[in-house]
Design a protein around this motif. Structure first.
Motif, short mmCIF file in Angstrom:
data_model
loop_
_atom_site.label_atom_id
_atom_site.label_comp_id
_atom_site.label_asym_id
_atom_site.label_seq_id
_atom_site.Cartn_x
_atom_site.Cartn_y
_atom_site.Cartn_z
N PRO A 1 0.89 -1.20 -0.03
CA PRO A 1 0.01 -0.10 -0.04
C PRO A 1 0.97 1.21 -0.11
CG PRO A 1 -0.96 -1.59 1.49
CD PRO A 1 0.44 -2.18 1.11
N TYR B 1 2.71 0.48 5.50
CA TYR B 1 2.25 -1.05 5.27
C TYR B 1 3.22 -1.85 4.12
CZ TYR B 1 -1.78 1.43 7.12
OH TYR B 1 -2.82 1.98 8.16
N TRP C 1 -1.64 -6.14 1.07
CA TRP C 1 -3.10 -6.26 1.74
C TRP C 1 -4.28 -6.43 0.73
CZ3 TRP C 1 0.53 -4.11 4.95
CH2 TRP C 1 0.24 -4.06 6.29
N TRP D 1 -7.42 -5.73 0.15
CA TRP D 1 -8.07 -5.00 -0.90
C TRP D 1 -7.46 -3.95 -1.67
CZ3 TRP D 1 -12.90 -1.62 1.12
CH2 TRP D 1 -12.70 -0.94 2.37
N ASP D 2 -6.42 -3.34 -0.83
CA ASP D 2 -5.44 -2.55 -1.52
C ASP D 2 -4.90 -3.24 -2.70
OD1 ASP D 2 -5.23 -2.23 1.52
OD2 ASP D 2 -4.24 -0.62 0.75
N GLN E 1 -10.62 -9.46 4.31
CA GLN E 1 -10.99 -8.13 4.14
C GLN E 1 -12.15 -8.33 2.80
OE1 GLN E 1 -7.53 -5.80 3.10
NE2 GLN E 1 -7.81 -4.39 4.93
N GLY F 1 -11.88 -3.29 7.19
CA GLY F 1 -11.14 -2.22 6.29
C GLY F 1 -11.20 -0.75 6.81
N ASP G 1 -10.86 0.72 10.04
CA ASP G 1 -10.13 0.27 11.35
C ASP G 1 -10.86 0.84 12.66
OD1 ASP G 1 -8.56 -0.59 9.31
OD2 ASP G 1 -6.82 -0.33 10.21
N TYR H 1 -8.54 9.07 10.46
CA TYR H 1 -8.76 7.88 10.02
C TYR H 1 -10.00 7.56 9.23
CZ TYR H 1 -5.84 3.82 9.46
OH TYR H 1 -5.02 2.65 8.73
N TRP H 2 -10.81 6.57 9.71
CA TRP H 2 -12.05 6.49 9.67
C TRP H 2 -13.41 6.85 10.15
CZ3 TRP H 2 -12.71 3.94 4.91
CH2 TRP H 2 -11.42 3.24 4.24
N GLU I 1 -2.85 8.88 1.52
CA GLU I 1 -3.68 7.81 2.09
C GLU I 1 -5.29 8.09 2.18
OE1 GLU I 1 -2.56 6.08 5.66
OE2 GLU I 1 -3.67 4.41 5.59
N PHE J 1 0.58 6.66 -2.16
CA PHE J 1 -0.31 5.51 -1.96
C PHE J 1 -0.82 4.84 -2.79
CE2 PHE J 1 -2.88 3.19 1.21
CZ PHE J 1 -2.11 3.49 2.39
N TRP K 1 -3.28 2.68 -3.62
CA TRP K 1 -4.88 2.67 -4.15
C TRP K 1 -5.27 4.09 -4.45
CZ3 TRP K 1 -7.88 0.13 0.66
CH2 TRP K 1 -7.63 0.99 1.61
#
Ligand code: GLC
Length: 423
Positions: free
Chosen positions: A34, A39, A43, A45-46, A111, A168, A170, A350-351, A393, A408, A410
């Motif tokens: 990633p 990372y 990974w 899904w990356d 994932q 995914g 986190d 982050y998320w 990211e 990054f 993705w």
């Protein structure tokens, strides 16, 4: 809404080249990390997004990415969320902490299976090149999808996760209720490595991290046995990320399997079950798709970017278009991972606030496919934020500021495959 707008006909050829350079720079030979440092492994899904990015200029390499991912598939059908191809002491928790025994040292969780959908796109890009490779992967892909249906489905038909990392997303608020029930006593001393690469204000808190590690230790103690995990793991949360992406994956796999004359026995029923199961994720009190704690049925009451994956799943959800409109009005730089009017919103963490290019792609594409006009708006904003702030990211959805890791994979892939394309 945005103060200045990039010209619609802006020449982005320099950014295309930069995006390709990120993919090739993160290529470790058959798989892509990633980002270097933060990372350093493959990974799940990356890697799927990396493959789609490579497909824009090197289809052969794109296939290899997915083939390498499946080389780590477990006997059960599960495909791990991390494959530890080569040891790297800069990452924690590494293979010893997970204690898994698959064909390649790996984590013990999975994932979202977006790789299945993207494999069908590689096939469509050049059926002559891809037919045999697709056919070789096809039984493995079906096995993974069936593994989800068997081991990660609750009694209401919704797909659940057994660790926040499995989703995914986190540190999304979706996990708070289930995480509160965990007392991470005995987790022992460990040294985080993520905060050595990225500022702690943009990463999960220690409260969350203790529980992540505690759950890994618990999974290891249960020997990552699916039946024991489904029963004895205190963390089981029905998750729209996993449910909607699996639904799309199965839909794509079924269509491609039919077209290629492969065995599709049972797939129509599996699809119908997942479609019905999606309704379990509809939170009637809030009027949107949501997650819930399987242990007590408590809703997260969180309008997240995963809520908007309903269109990617192929569902018609007119109510969700109004929610998307509200969220885009509140956050100028793309779909935030949590609605800004939610008190739990945190623009950099982050998320719990930031906008992510790859989520935007699935939301935007899915919306456009289902005739929701805002899908194109999501693409434009994603294009703008990446063009201005780089291939990072994730981004602060209020200011666009770059956040998390740099260079990054993705984000570069999403640029090449979707955001940077002419509309
Ligand atoms: C973080 C993200 C996860 C991603 C991984 C590697 O853990 O939350 O979605 O797969 O980083 O980029």
């Amino acid at each position: 809404m945005m103060t200045e707008t990039l010209a619609a006909d802006a020449d982005f050829s320099d950014r295309d080249a930069a995006a390709r350079a990120i993919l090739t720079g993160n290529d470790r030979g058959g798989y892509t990390v990633p980002t270097a440092g933060l990372y350093p492994y493959q990974w799940n899904w990356d890697s799927a997004f990396a493959s789609l990015g490579f497909a824009q200029f090197d289809l052969e390499r794109a296939w290899r990415e997915i083939e390498t991912l499946f080389s780590g598939q477990w006997e059960s059908g599960q495909v791990p969320h991390i494959l530890f191809h080569k040891p790297d002491p800069g990452y924690f928790p590494g293979p010893d902490v997970w204690g898994c025994t698959g064909p390649i040292p790996s984590s013990g969780i999975t994932q979202p299976p977006v790789a299945l959908s993207f494999a069908t796109r590689l096939l469509a890009a050049d059926p002559a090149l891809g037919a045999a490779r697709f056919a070789a992967l096809y039984p493995k892909m079906r096995k993974w999808a069936e593994w989800f249906l068997r081991w990660r489905r609750d009694e209401k038909g919704a797909i659940f996760v057994v660790h926040p990392w499995e989703s995914g997303r986190d540190n999304a608020p979706d996990w708070d209720n289930a995480m509160d029930a965990i007392d991470p006593q005995g987790v022992g001393y460990y040294e985080r490595r993520d905060t050595q690469h990225v500022d702690a204000s943009m990463r999960p808190t220690k409260y969350d991290y203790d529980r992540y590690i505690w759950l890994v230790q618990r999974g290891k103690a249960l020997e990552w046995d699916d039946a024991r995990l489904a029963q004895d793991n205190p963390f089981r949360v029905a998750d729209p990320t996993m449910h909607f992406i699996l639904l799309r994956a199965l839909r794509d796999l079924y269509a491609a399997g039919e077209a290629q004359g492969l065995d599709t026995a049972g797939m129509a029923e599996q699809l119908a079950e997942l479609e019905a199961g999606a309704q379990a994720l509809w939170n009637p009190g809030m009027g949107f798709y949501d997650s819930y704690n399987c242990a007590n049925g408590i809703w997260s009451n969180a309008l997240t970017n995963a809520s908007f994956l309903c269109w990617f799943a192929g569902l018609d959800a007119p109510e969700m278009a109004q929610h998307l409109s509200r969220v885009l009005d509140a956050a100028p730089y793309g779909v935030p991972s949590l609605a800004p009017f939610d008190p739990r919103f945190d623009a950099r963490r982050y998320w719990r606030g930031p906008t992510w290019g790859m989520m935007n792609m699935m939301i935007g594409e899915g919306a456009s496919e289902r005739g929701v006009a805002l899908g194109e708006e999501v693409r434009k904003r994603t294009r703008e934020v990446i063009a201005r702030y780089g291939f990072v990211e994730y981004f602060d959805p209020m200011t666009g500021a770059a956040a998390g890791g740099k260079a990054f994979t993705w984000t570069a892939a999403v640029w090449l495959a979707w955001a940077g394309k002419e509309g």
